[in-house]
Design a protein around this motif. Structure first.
Motif, PDB file in Angstrom:
ATOM      1  N   GLY A  12      68.438 -20.823  -9.035  1.00 10.41           N
ATOM      2  CA  GLY A  12      67.124 -21.351  -8.434  1.00 10.41           C
ATOM      3  C   GLY A  12      66.188 -21.796  -9.389  1.00 10.41           C
ATOM      4  O   GLY A  12      65.200 -22.426  -9.027  1.00 10.41           O
ATOM      5  N   THR A  13      66.337 -21.894 -10.775  1.00  4.72           N
ATOM      6  CA  THR A  13      65.599 -22.271 -11.863  1.00  4.72           C
ATOM      7  C   THR A  13      66.088 -23.560 -12.455  1.00  4.72           C
ATOM      8  O   THR A  13      65.395 -24.232 -13.063  1.00  4.72           O
ATOM      9  CB  THR A  13      65.160 -21.446 -12.712  1.00  4.72           C
ATOM     10  N   GLU A  84      64.369 -24.608  -3.169  1.00 11.99           N
ATOM     11  CA  GLU A  84      63.683 -24.949  -4.452  1.00 11.99           C
ATOM     12  C   GLU A  84      62.852 -23.633  -4.801  1.00 11.99           C
ATOM     13  O   GLU A  84      62.081 -23.459  -5.711  1.00 11.99           O
ATOM     14  CB  GLU A  84      62.364 -26.072  -4.319  1.00 11.99           C
ATOM     15  N   SER A  85      62.916 -22.632  -3.898  1.00 11.43           N
ATOM     16  CA  SER A  85      62.352 -21.392  -3.914  1.00 11.43           C
ATOM     17  C   SER A  85      63.317 -20.040  -3.968  1.00 11.43           C
ATOM     18  O   SER A  85      62.873 -19.028  -4.024  1.00 11.43           O
ATOM     19  CB  SER A  85      61.346 -21.178  -3.026  1.00 11.43           C
ATOM     20  N   THR A  87      66.541 -17.951  -5.100  1.00  6.92           N
ATOM     21  CA  THR A  87      66.911 -17.580  -6.538  1.00  6.92           C
ATOM     22  C   THR A  87      68.374 -17.256  -6.203  1.00  6.92           C
ATOM     23  O   THR A  87      69.335 -17.182  -7.145  1.00  6.92           O
ATOM     24  CB  THR A  87      66.394 -16.366  -7.415  1.00  6.92           C
ATOM     25  N   HIS A 162      60.919 -26.547  -7.588  1.00  7.78           N
ATOM     26  CA  HIS A 162      59.592 -26.053  -7.517  1.00  7.78           C
ATOM     27  C   HIS A 162      59.130 -24.989  -6.183  1.00  7.78           C
ATOM     28  O   HIS A 162      59.970 -24.612  -5.408  1.00  7.78           O
ATOM     29  CB  HIS A 162      58.599 -27.461  -7.268  1.00  7.78           C
ATOM     30  N   GLU A 163      58.013 -24.339  -6.744  1.00 12.57           N
ATOM     31  CA  GLU A 163      57.568 -23.429  -5.876  1.00 12.57           C
ATOM     32  C   GLU A 163      55.950 -23.553  -5.436  1.00 12.57           C
ATOM     33  O   GLU A 163      55.549 -24.071  -6.359  1.00 12.57           O
ATOM     34  CB  GLU A 163      58.010 -22.095  -6.238  1.00 12.57           C
ATOM     35  N   SER A 203      56.756 -26.237 -11.183  1.00  8.15           N
ATOM     36  CA  SER A 203      58.090 -26.446 -11.385  1.00  8.15           C
ATOM     37  C   SER A 203      58.466 -24.629 -11.630  1.00  8.15           C
ATOM     38  O   SER A 203      57.790 -24.089 -12.374  1.00  8.15           O
ATOM     39  CB  SER A 203      58.329 -26.822 -12.758  1.00  8.15           C
ATOM     40  N   VAL A 204      59.619 -24.260 -11.126  1.00  8.64           N
ATOM     41  CA  VAL A 204      59.764 -22.896 -11.241  1.00  8.64           C
ATOM     42  C   VAL A 204      60.190 -22.272 -12.548  1.00  8.64           C
ATOM     43  O   VAL A 204      59.678 -21.195 -13.074  1.00  8.64           O
ATOM     44  CB  VAL A 204      61.192 -22.541 -10.372  1.00  8.64           C
ATOM     45  N   SER A 205      60.513 -23.240 -13.609  1.00 13.57           N
ATOM     46  CA  SER A 205      60.908 -22.767 -14.788  1.00 13.57           C
ATOM     47  C   SER A 205      59.465 -22.606 -15.680  1.00 13.57           C
ATOM     48  O   SER A 205      59.343 -21.978 -16.479  1.00 13.57           O
ATOM     49  CB  SER A 205      61.439 -23.757 -15.685  1.00 13.57           C
ATOM     50  N   THR A 207      56.559 -21.497 -13.762  1.00 17.52           N
ATOM     51  CA  THR A 207      55.754 -20.554 -12.931  1.00 17.52           C
ATOM     52  C   THR A 207      55.125 -19.328 -13.771  1.00 17.52           C
ATOM     53  O   THR A 207      54.074 -19.063 -14.011  1.00 17.52           O
ATOM     54  CB  THR A 207      56.469 -20.208 -11.697  1.00 17.52           C
TER      55      THR A 207
END
Length: 225
Positions: A12-13, A84-85, A87, A162-163, A203-205, A207
């Motif tokens: 998820g990332t 995108e959200s 995991t 992204h989230e 971006s999840v990375s 957050t």
């Protein structure tokens, strides 16, 4: 013949490859016309809706062969998720021969998606029979080509997950948060009511780092959801 399977996807990332937009292609071989159509999708429901729309558009076609690779949750292969959200997800890989000889249509179409390492994508190949049998090998090559050509028309891109994050602060801290968000170059919208709420698309990375920065700058006064 119809088949579906699941295989692990990323956590998820990580970024992933998909198509940028819809792609269409067509060609004829030994009298049969093949039309390849591919599009980006986020859910199984969206993929199946796309397939049904194509079938309704080509009601006079001899075959409409679908294939897709879409993330689903780990506890079910039918529950739709936002890739995108999420995991913990798997890729649902689906294909159907739609009346063609077993293994001659759907599997070759899906194999192209797998070999191109693209996901969040649905492909359909429409065939109008031309009175000449192509054989299993000829069909496999034609269905593979239709998907490959459609991918070329759609263009492959790399997507970063992204989230959505919501940050709520008092007015005194709103300028500080706005400055952090602008410096981080993230998309956001702000609403001003009893408190100030920032709806952030990040971006999840990034957050965790962004949230830590906001909490530090506001001395923990920010509420983050």
């Amino acid at each position: 013949m119809t088949e579906s399977s699941s295989s692990p996807t990323n956590d998820g990332t990580q970024s992933f490859r998909t198509v940028q937009n819809r792609g269409n292609t067509s060609f004829s071989t030994r009298g049969s016309e093949f039309i390849g159509v591919i599009a980006p999708v986020k859910t199984v429901t969206e993929a199946e809706r796309f397939i049904n729309t194509v079938r309704e558009q080509y009601t006079d076609a001899t075959h409409v062969v679908p294939a897709y690779r879409v993330p689903v949750t780990t506890d079910t292969t039918t529950e739709n998720v936002n890739p995108e959200s999420t995991t913990n997800s798997f890729l649902r890989e689906y294909q159907s021969d739609d009346g063609e000889p077993t293994g001659s249509a759907g599997k070759p179409a899906l194999n192209v998606l797998v070999q191109e390492d693209i996901q969040n994508v649905v492909a359909t190949v429409i065939r109008y029979y031309g009175d000449t049998n192509l054989g299993v090998g000829g069909l496999a090559r034609a269905y593979s080509r239709a998907v490959t050509d459609a991918i070329g028309e759609a263009s492959v891109i790399e997507m970063k997950p992204h989230e959505d994050v919501t940050v709520t602060v008092e007015y005194d801290d709103s300028g500080t948060v706005r400055g952090i968000l602008r410096s981080a170059n993230v998309d956001f919208e702000a609403s001003y009511e009893a408190a100030v709420t920032f709806n952030i698309y990040v971006s999840v990375s990034k957050t965790a780092e962004l949230c830590d920065q906001i909490q530090s700058a506001t001395s923990g006064r920010a509420t983050i959801d």
